[in-house]
Write an enzyme that holds these catalytic residues in place. Sequence first.
Site, PDB file in Angstrom:
ATOM      1  N   LYS A  79      14.686   1.075  -4.998  1.00 46.52           N
ATOM      2  CA  LYS A  79      13.924   0.107  -4.205  1.00 46.52           C
ATOM      3  C   LYS A  79      14.828  -0.910  -3.508  1.00 46.52           C
ATOM      4  CE  LYS A  79       9.369   0.985  -5.883  1.00 46.52           C
ATOM      5  NZ  LYS A  79       8.293   0.703  -6.809  1.00 46.52           N
ATOM      6  N   ARG A  83       9.905   5.539 -13.960  1.00 46.90           N
ATOM      7  CA  ARG A  83       9.508   6.424 -12.846  1.00 46.90           C
ATOM      8  C   ARG A  83      10.648   6.441 -11.833  1.00 46.90           C
ATOM      9  NH1 ARG A  83       7.654   5.842  -7.850  1.00 46.90           N
ATOM     10  NH2 ARG A  83       6.065   7.243  -7.050  1.00 46.90           N
TER      11      ARG A  83
HETATM   12  N1  PMM Z   1       6.255   2.782  -6.560  1.00 44.95           N
HETATM   13  C1  PMM Z   1       5.983   3.565  -5.497  1.00 44.95           C
HETATM   14  C2  PMM Z   1       4.947   4.524  -5.553  1.00 44.95           C
HETATM   15  N2  PMM Z   1       4.224   4.697  -6.687  1.00 44.95           N
HETATM   16  N3  PMM Z   1       3.768   4.087  -8.921  1.00 44.95           N
HETATM   17  C3  PMM Z   1       4.023   3.308  -9.985  1.00 44.95           C
HETATM   18  N4  PMM Z   1       3.307   3.451 -11.110  1.00 44.95           N
HETATM   19  N5  PMM Z   1       4.990   2.359  -9.966  1.00 44.95           N
HETATM   20  C4  PMM Z   1       5.758   2.128  -8.860  1.00 44.95           C
HETATM   21  O1  PMM Z   1       6.614   1.231  -8.897  1.00 44.95           O
HETATM   22  C5  PMM Z   1       5.516   2.937  -7.699  1.00 44.95           C
HETATM   23  C6  PMM Z   1       4.494   3.922  -7.781  1.00 44.95           C
HETATM   24  C7  PMM Z   1       6.809   3.338  -4.251  1.00 44.95           C
HETATM   25  O2  PMM Z   1       7.371   4.352  -3.593  1.00 44.95           O
HETATM   26  P1  PMM Z   1       8.240   5.612  -4.169  1.00 44.95           P
HETATM   27  O3  PMM Z   1       7.231   6.648  -4.540  1.00 44.95           O
HETATM   28  O4  PMM Z   1       9.104   6.076  -3.058  1.00 44.95           O
HETATM   29  O5  PMM Z   1       9.013   5.120  -5.355  1.00 44.95           O
END
Ligand code: PMM
Length: 269
Positions: free
Chosen positions: A208, A248
């Site tokens: 990020k 994640r």
């Molecule tokens: N960040 C993104 C998408 N989904 N889901 C959860 N639970 N937590 C997160 O921080 C999160 C998410 C942002 O984009 P990315 O898929 O490219 O990481």
Amino acid sequence: MPVVWGVVNVTPDSFSDGGRFSTTDLAIRQGLSLVDEGADVVDVGGESTRPGATRVSIDTEMNRVLPVVVGLVEAGVTVSVDTMRAEVAREAVNCGASIVNDVSGGRSDPKMHAVVADLAVPYVLMHWRGHSVDMNDKAVYRDTVREVRREIEEQIVMATAQGVDPTLIIVDPGIGFAKEAKHNWELLRSVDALAGGQVPILVGASRKRFLGSLLAGKDGVPREVDARDTATAALSALLAFRGIWGLRVHNVRATVDAVSVARALRFED
Ligand code: PMM
């Protein structure tokens, strides 16, 4: 030690991997290779949440996500669906997904909590203040940890009032969602305090923007997205050492290695 979630974004425009896995076949292959690298869960999403992104239609989202869910489930993978839409959550679970990951924590779709209650699957309830188009304007906090914690608790109350089983709730601080770098660091420092110590906490900090600015060159230019994996893995090791429930990430191998280091340091055998 934490469960490791691998990310598959079936989108042309996600900040970290947008466009790379935008066909069903590529996305399934990517999910399988994340499992080979040690992912416990593959999180499949069809809508970009990068700052400034506009929303896609529900049909587009379904068409992107469902075939990938089916393909991965057929291969025996534990799949989470990353969606803010109750109908997408329902269809994905009908296709075999076993977790709903809602970055809006139920704030985007008023039907989400009732549908999750009905589906009776684990539910990631993330801290969120609004859609990507203007979420950066909402990154205003006087006491970040206290406010995020209170807003998460409000969503938990709403979810359980709709019948969501509290033991199936996983809390996520929403790193980068209506948060500037300093807010993200404050939350990561106090991540254990976010949900009263009892609820599992998932962190999605991988690649990020706040890591890009941490690693900016002397000219102030942020480190590019795919050169943030070492910093991501370092954070994974430190959070694993502190007992986080889940991580994640995009680069699963690096985080699995980091978790192994944390395990060896923390436990003797
Ligand atoms: N960040 C993104 C998408 N989904 N889901 C959860 N639970 N937590 C997160 O921080 C999160 C998410 C942002 O984009 P990315 O898929 O490219 O990481």
